[in-house]
Design a protein around this motif. Sequence first.
Motif, PDB file in Angstrom:
ATOM      1  N   ALA A  18       1.588  -5.845   3.428  1.00  0.00           N
ATOM      2  CA  ALA A  18       0.038  -6.373   3.876  1.00  0.00           C
ATOM      3  C   ALA A  18      -0.506  -7.374   4.914  1.00  0.00           C
ATOM      4  CB  ALA A  18       0.079  -7.925   2.668  1.00  0.00           C
ATOM      5  N   GLY A  19       1.266  -7.652   5.714  1.00  0.00           N
ATOM      6  CA  GLY A  19       0.932  -8.123   7.545  1.00  0.00           C
ATOM      7  C   GLY A  19       0.943  -6.915   7.497  1.00  0.00           C
ATOM      8  N   ALA A  20       1.085  -5.404   7.805  1.00  0.00           N
ATOM      9  CA  ALA A  20       0.943  -4.401   8.414  1.00  0.00           C
ATOM     10  C   ALA A  20      -0.785  -3.809   8.234  1.00  0.00           C
ATOM     11  CB  ALA A  20       1.869  -3.021   8.492  1.00  0.00           C
ATOM     12  N   GLY A  21      -1.564  -4.318   7.427  1.00  0.00           N
ATOM     13  CA  GLY A  21      -2.833  -3.937   7.227  1.00  0.00           C
ATOM     14  C   GLY A  21      -2.449  -2.690   5.768  1.00  0.00           C
ATOM     15  N   TRP A  22      -1.403  -2.351   5.267  1.00  0.00           N
ATOM     16  CA  TRP A  22      -1.612  -1.988   4.530  1.00  0.00           C
ATOM     17  C   TRP A  22      -2.955  -1.832   2.534  1.00  0.00           C
ATOM     18  CZ3 TRP A  22       3.310   0.781   2.637  1.00  0.00           C
ATOM     19  CH2 TRP A  22       4.103   1.478   3.393  1.00  0.00           C
ATOM     20  N   PRO A  23      -3.467  -1.183   2.577  1.00  0.00           N
ATOM     21  CA  PRO A  23      -4.530  -1.963   0.992  1.00  0.00           C
ATOM     22  C   PRO A  23      -3.441  -1.537   0.007  1.00  0.00           C
ATOM     23  CG  PRO A  23      -4.214   1.060   1.413  1.00  0.00           C
ATOM     24  CD  PRO A  23      -3.983  -0.119   3.267  1.00  0.00           C
ATOM     25  N   ALA A  24      -4.032  -2.534  -1.145  1.00  0.00           N
ATOM     26  CA  ALA A  24      -3.458  -3.020  -1.736  1.00  0.00           C
ATOM     27  C   ALA A  24      -2.708  -2.089  -3.018  1.00  0.00           C
ATOM     28  CB  ALA A  24      -4.369  -3.786  -2.941  1.00  0.00           C
ATOM     29  N   ASP A  25      -3.692  -0.641  -2.185  1.00  0.00           N
ATOM     30  CA  ASP A  25      -3.570  -0.144  -3.802  1.00  0.00           C
ATOM     31  C   ASP A  25      -1.436   0.804  -2.681  1.00  0.00           C
ATOM     32  OD1 ASP A  25      -4.602   1.335  -1.795  1.00  0.00           O
ATOM     33  OD2 ASP A  25      -4.959   3.186  -3.236  1.00  0.00           O
ATOM     34  N   ARG A  26      -1.314   0.741  -1.902  1.00  0.00           N
ATOM     35  CA  ARG A  26      -0.616   1.531  -1.075  1.00  0.00           C
ATOM     36  C   ARG A  26       0.411   0.328  -0.878  1.00  0.00           C
ATOM     37  NH1 ARG A  26       0.345   3.391   4.528  1.00  0.00           N
ATOM     38  NH2 ARG A  26       1.919   5.021   4.499  1.00  0.00           N
ATOM     39  N   ALA A  76       8.173  -6.083  -0.041  1.00  0.00           N
ATOM     40  CA  ALA A  76       7.857  -4.681   0.729  1.00  0.00           C
ATOM     41  C   ALA A  76       6.009  -4.950   0.180  1.00  0.00           C
ATOM     42  CB  ALA A  76       8.118  -4.023  -0.258  1.00  0.00           C
ATOM     43  N   ILE A  77       5.842  -5.771  -0.802  1.00  0.00           N
ATOM     44  CA  ILE A  77       4.209  -6.326  -0.617  1.00  0.00           C
ATOM     45  C   ILE A  77       3.661  -7.022   0.398  1.00  0.00           C
ATOM     46  CG2 ILE A  77       2.524  -7.221  -2.041  1.00  0.00           C
ATOM     47  CD1 ILE A  77       4.430  -6.129  -4.755  1.00  0.00           C
ATOM     48  N   ALA A  78       4.173  -8.359   0.869  1.00  0.00           N
ATOM     49  CA  ALA A  78       4.552  -9.092   1.898  1.00  0.00           C
ATOM     50  C   ALA A  78       4.461  -8.318   3.112  1.00  0.00           C
ATOM     51  CB  ALA A  78       5.212  -9.968   1.975  1.00  0.00           C
ATOM     52  N   LEU A  79       5.599  -7.439   3.246  1.00  0.00           N
ATOM     53  CA  LEU A  79       5.450  -7.085   4.621  1.00  0.00           C
ATOM     54  C   LEU A  79       4.716  -6.046   4.710  1.00  0.00           C
ATOM     55  CD1 LEU A  79       8.549  -5.732   6.610  1.00  0.00           C
ATOM     56  CD2 LEU A  79       6.711  -4.145   6.416  1.00  0.00           C
ATOM     57  N   LEU A 117       6.002   5.325   3.767  1.00  0.00           N
ATOM     58  CA  LEU A 117       6.005   4.509   2.544  1.00  0.00           C
ATOM     59  C   LEU A 117       7.891   4.953   2.290  1.00  0.00           C
ATOM     60  CD1 LEU A 117       5.556   3.193   0.007  1.00  0.00           C
ATOM     61  CD2 LEU A 117       4.429   5.818  -1.038  1.00  0.00           C
ATOM     62  N   LEU A 118       8.110   6.333   2.448  1.00  0.00           N
ATOM     63  CA  LEU A 118       9.528   6.644   2.244  1.00  0.00           C
ATOM     64  C   LEU A 118      10.264   5.309   3.119  1.00  0.00           C
ATOM     65  CD1 LEU A 118      11.501   8.198   0.547  1.00  0.00           C
ATOM     66  CD2 LEU A 118      11.900  10.301   1.953  1.00  0.00           C
ATOM     67  N   TYR A 119      10.720   6.105   3.956  1.00  0.00           N
ATOM     68  CA  TYR A 119      11.039   4.723   5.347  1.00  0.00           C
ATOM     69  C   TYR A 119      10.573   3.185   5.161  1.00  0.00           C
ATOM     70  CZ  TYR A 119      12.679   3.069   9.343  1.00  0.00           C
ATOM     71  OH  TYR A 119      13.612   2.695  10.641  1.00  0.00           O
ATOM     72  N   VAL A 120      10.112   2.622   4.743  1.00  0.00           N
ATOM     73  CA  VAL A 120       9.938   1.272   4.549  1.00  0.00           C
ATOM     74  C   VAL A 120      10.293   1.356   3.126  1.00  0.00           C
ATOM     75  CG1 VAL A 120       7.822  -0.572   4.226  1.00  0.00           C
ATOM     76  CG2 VAL A 120       7.651   1.091   6.167  1.00  0.00           C
ATOM     77  N   ARG A 174       2.172   1.038  -4.320  1.00  0.00           N
ATOM     78  CA  ARG A 174       3.315   1.830  -4.439  1.00  0.00           C
ATOM     79  C   ARG A 174       4.963   1.628  -3.356  1.00  0.00           C
ATOM     80  NH1 ARG A 174       4.438   4.872  -6.147  1.00  0.00           N
ATOM     81  NH2 ARG A 174       5.106   6.968  -4.505  1.00  0.00           N
ATOM     82  N   ALA A 175       4.531   0.474  -2.362  1.00  0.00           N
ATOM     83  CA  ALA A 175       6.195   0.312  -2.116  1.00  0.00           C
ATOM     84  C   ALA A 175       6.846   0.300  -2.937  1.00  0.00           C
ATOM     85  CB  ALA A 175       6.006  -0.419  -0.599  1.00  0.00           C
ATOM     86  N   HIS A 176       6.231  -0.987  -3.040  1.00  0.00           N
ATOM     87  CA  HIS A 176       6.955  -1.890  -5.160  1.00  0.00           C
ATOM     88  C   HIS A 176       7.357  -1.116  -6.068  1.00  0.00           C
ATOM     89  CE1 HIS A 176       7.665  -4.264  -8.820  1.00  0.00           C
ATOM     90  NE2 HIS A 176       7.449  -5.408  -8.362  1.00  0.00           N
ATOM     91  N   GLU A 177       6.251  -0.235  -6.167  1.00  0.00           N
ATOM     92  CA  GLU A 177       7.384   1.210  -7.516  1.00  0.00           C
ATOM     93  C   GLU A 177       7.937   1.802  -7.086  1.00  0.00           C
ATOM     94  OE1 GLU A 177       2.324   1.989  -9.735  1.00  0.00           O
ATOM     95  OE2 GLU A 177       3.414   3.510  -8.314  1.00  0.00           O
ATOM     96  N   VAL A 178       8.391   2.270  -5.219  1.00  0.00           N
ATOM     97  CA  VAL A 178       9.236   3.384  -4.783  1.00  0.00           C
ATOM     98  C   VAL A 178      10.671   2.636  -4.961  1.00  0.00           C
ATOM     99  CG1 VAL A 178       9.969   4.484  -3.129  1.00  0.00           C
ATOM    100  CG2 VAL A 178       7.116   4.469  -3.999  1.00  0.00           C
TER     101      VAL A 178
END
Length: 202
Positions: free
Chosen positions: A91-99, A86-89, A55-58, A102-106
């Motif tokens: 999602a394409g990588a298969g992250w669940p919605a809540d994670r 980040a949300i779009a990317l 999450l930190l890297y992305v 988190r990328a957007h929040e960070v």
Amino acid sequence: MRIDDFPRPDTAASRAALEIATAYHTPSLLNHVQRSWLWAEAFATVRGFEPDHELLYVSALLHDLGIAPEFDNNTLAYEDAAGHVAIALTAGAGWPADRRVRAHEVIVRHNWPEVDPAMDVEGHLLEIATALDISGARDGELPKEFLREVVTAYPRLELAAEFGSCVSDQAERKPDTSARRLVDGGVQRKLRDNPLERILEG
């Protein structure tokens, strides 16, 4: 402390984040986001945090995509626009919605004046990492040889001029966003005066 102490996460989202950052950022900004990730990991080490490394890297690699022309949103703050990339990317990588959220929040929180690590450790680390790379804040907290190694591997190039110009443009077009606060706070001067600009001299 060495760069090799912090391997890149070998995941689909991480590889995609690097590919997108490389495709859309200038060399100066690409180096900035990669240094920001390394600073964030280094601060995690010296402060004893154990973040979600993927999450930190992305988030670090994508945090400034909102100033790239292709992702520059007409009304949203540039960090908010980057968070949606980040949300779009992810999602394409298969992250669940809540994670994905988190990328957007960070990414959004990296532009806050301060992020409480008890609330968001990754947001806190990216906030202090980007503060170091932009204004030189807390440069004494990390080993000087590590700072030199990172700046040698990922040179600052024209970051001061490029980022200063981009944020000034954002502040003028979107005065109600954080870009205005950064400009009013002297970000262009801080970029020029950042001790990392001269760390390889002498």
